[in-house]
Enzyme design. Structure first.
Site, PDB file in Angstrom:
ATOM      1  CG  ASP A  16      37.556  -5.092  26.562  1.00 20.05           C
ATOM      2  OD1 ASP A  16      37.630  -6.207  26.026  1.00 20.05           O
ATOM      3  OD2 ASP A  16      36.799  -4.839  27.528  1.00 20.05           O
ATOM      4  CD  GLU A  33      50.655  13.838  20.412  1.00 22.40           C
ATOM      5  OE1 GLU A  33      51.576  13.380  21.131  1.00 22.40           O
ATOM      6  OE2 GLU A  33      49.637  14.398  20.875  1.00 22.40           O
TER       7      GLU A  33
HETATM    8  C1  GLC Z   1      35.420  -7.799  25.911  1.00 19.75           C
HETATM    9  C2  GLC Z   1      36.427  -8.924  25.911  1.00 19.75           C
HETATM   10  C3  GLC Z   1      35.924 -10.016  26.802  1.00 19.75           C
HETATM   11  C4  GLC Z   1      35.783  -9.461  28.204  1.00 19.75           C
HETATM   12  C5  GLC Z   1      34.904  -8.227  28.221  1.00 19.75           C
HETATM   13  C6  GLC Z   1      35.048  -7.470  29.498  1.00 19.75           C
HETATM   14  O1  GLC Z   1      34.220  -8.193  25.350  1.00 19.75           O
HETATM   15  O2  GLC Z   1      36.677  -9.353  24.603  1.00 19.75           O
HETATM   16  O3  GLC Z   1      36.777 -11.128  26.801  1.00 19.75           O
HETATM   17  O4  GLC Z   1      35.246 -10.434  29.047  1.00 19.75           O
HETATM   18  O5  GLC Z   1      35.243  -7.322  27.195  1.00 19.75           O
HETATM   19  O6  GLC Z   1      36.291  -6.827  29.563  1.00 19.75           O
END
Ligand code: GLC
Length: 513
Positions: A196, A237
């Site tokens: 993310d 790994e």
């Molecule tokens: C990313 C995710 C989104 C979230 C953001 C903060 O963009 O896809 O849904 O709100 O990160 O974690």
């Protein structure tokens, strides 16, 4: 399945809250996913990416994680997650888990310890700053300020909501913790990690303001690559594990830096997702994508929708078919018939390009954005800050029946489903050869036979046409009028009925040459 499966995999995003509910509380869960695994097997996908399922106060629908080594009770238990991984593997489907390294929940033990005692070592895991005034004027990713004051003139940084304090990636404990989390999930059989906000981890400690033309203080700092190199060593790994980055980056070269051979395996192609339904722009985008990825030897990805963006049936039915968070088109007129027609063509486009393709749950059913959610039911924290909600694409799946909740739950779904979805359920579409679902099923099945080589075919400026190997071509008509087809032996698949020998507008075909 092949080694390096991520190079051409069809990856299906499950948004656990909205896929299927097993316990009747109106929120999707692992029991629901396990019960509906057959849908994904029948669709023919290679892998599932699970949006976060960890314990979370749900300030940002689970992207505010308070424990990366467990499952939130609303979704089930760790034992159920392990059972799901096993069952998916038995069905030939790989599992990708979502890791959120930029920030954690303000309820995570680290942040609680950091708040409780200014001398606690955990303070250094975050970005606390002493200052009379807000330390910078940075605008958060959801809009609004990026700092919250705690007490006696101390502030902490959060690029998203105040409930998502940013971690300090300069600190070795933070790095060690995430390396251990990666191993935790790899040890449990996860085949990949979706990362993310992958480009945001590092901040310039001098905290300069954002100034056009100057290096950005928190986007894409070079130090981040060292983290992904260490993650890659961990992935290597284990056998056949993939790291997939959420990297929003207008600069294609900076983007593909994340995909160098010792870094991530793949990243979402948001350049393509945001591209207008326009022949010249689409062709340029495909060219740009292929060239940039070839340069680093990484597979391109093709993404039309996800849990953060307006569903593409809706986008492609608007006068402005682009997507960006800055350009809020909510509530502008939508021609759903046109959007659906284009979405069908787009499915054949993305599934016939070289690389891997992502499907966001419900796109295989042709779901559109629910723009009619009553304001008091909106849960997305982005709404208050930007006036745009992502909830419209997060509406629970319709499985069967003629009215909401369409067997999503035995209770009341956490977001309302449109009454018009009765012909978009899995049940209603199964066996109907004209349905979106059967189009996706056929395309995913046929896709396995498509050869690797790619070459454009010249059919004029307004038509995107290309071959894969010697016996396959895809032709997409983006002109306003019907066009003729190149010589072919048979039509394998068409997104809309042909007009005699002609390919109508906004239609794609797969041809056997
Ligand atoms: C990313 C995710 C989104 C979230 C953001 C903060 O963009 O896809 O849904 O709100 O990160 O974690």
């Amino acid at each position: 399945m092949t080694m390096q499966w991520w190079r051409d995999a069809v990856i299906y995003q499950v948004y656990p809250r909205s896929f299927a509910d097993g316990d009747g509380d109106g929120v999707g869960d692992i029991a629901g996913i396990r019960a509906r695994l057959g849908h994904l097997r029948d669709l023919g996908v290679d892998a599932i990416w699970m949006s976060p399922w960890y314990p979370s106060p749900m300030a940002d629908a689970g992207y505010d994680v308070s424990d990366f080594r467990d499952i939130d009770p609303v979704f089930g238990s760790l034992a159920e997650a392990e059972a799901l991984i096993t069952e998916a593997h038995e069905a030939g489907i790989r599992i990708i888990v979502d890791i959120v390294p930029n920030h954690i929940s303000s309820e995570h033990p680290w942040f609680k310890a950091a708040l409780a005692d200014p001398e606690a070592k955990e303070r250094d895991y975050f970005w606390f700053r002493k200052s009379q005034n807000m330390p910078t004027n940075w605008v958060g990713e959801f809009g609004g300020t990026a700092w919250t004051r705690v007490d006696d003139d101390t502030w902490y940084l959060h690029l998203f909501t105040p409930e998502q304090p940013d971690l300090n990636w300069e600190h070795p404990d933070v790095r060690a913790e995430f390396e251990s989390i990666l191993r935790f999930w790899f040890d449990r059989g996860a085949d990949g990690i979706r990362i993310d906000s992958a480009a945001l981890l590092f901040k310039d400690p001098a905290l300069p303001e954002v100034v056009e033309g100057q290096p950005h203080p928190f986007h894409d700092l070079d130090a981040v690559h060292d983290v992904y190199r260490s993650w890659r060593r961990i992935a290597d790994e284990y056998a056949d594990r993939a790291l997939i980055g959420e990297v929003w980056m207008p600069d294609v070269e900076r983007f593909t830096n994340y995909l160098r051979p010792d870094e991530l395996h793949a990243a979402f192609n948001f350049d393509f997702l945001g591209c207008a339904w326009d022949p010249r722009l689409m062709r340029d985008c495909v060219d740009r994508t292929l060239a940039a990825h070839a340069h680093v030897g990484a597979p391109p990805t093709w993404v039309l929708s996800n849990h953060d963006v307006t569903r593409h049936v809706t986008r492609y039915g608007r006068a402005d078919t682009t997507f960006s968070f800055e350009n809020n088109l909510d509530g502008t007129p939508v021609d759903l018939e046109l959007g659906t027609r284009r979405a069908r063509a787009a499915a054949l486009l993305t599934l016939a390009l070289p690389g891997s393709a992502y499907i966001y749950q419900g796109e295989e059913l042709g779901l559109w954005e629910n723009e009619a959610i009553p304001h008091d039911q909106i849960q997305d924290p982005m709404y208050a800050r930007r006036g745009h909600t992502r909830d419209g694409c997060r509406v629970p799946m319709p499985w069967s029946g003629d009215e909401p909740p369409y067997d999503f739950t035995t209770g009341a779904p956490w977001l309302p489903q449109p009454a018009e979805w009765k012909d978009r359920t899995v049940q209603a579409q199964t066996g109907d050869s004209r349905s979106m679902l059967e189009l996706y099923r056929s395309a995913i099945r046929l896709r396995t036979f498509i050869a690797h080589d790619f070459a454009w075919l010249d059919r004029g400026e307004d038509v995107l046409a290309w071959t894969r190997g010697t016996d396959f071509a895809c032709v997409l008509n983006l002109s306003g009028a019907p066009v003729s087809l190149p010589a072919h032996r048979s039509i394998l698949l068409a997104s809309s009925p042909l007009d005699g020998d002609l390919l109508p507008r906004d239609t794609a075909v797969w041809l056997r040459l």
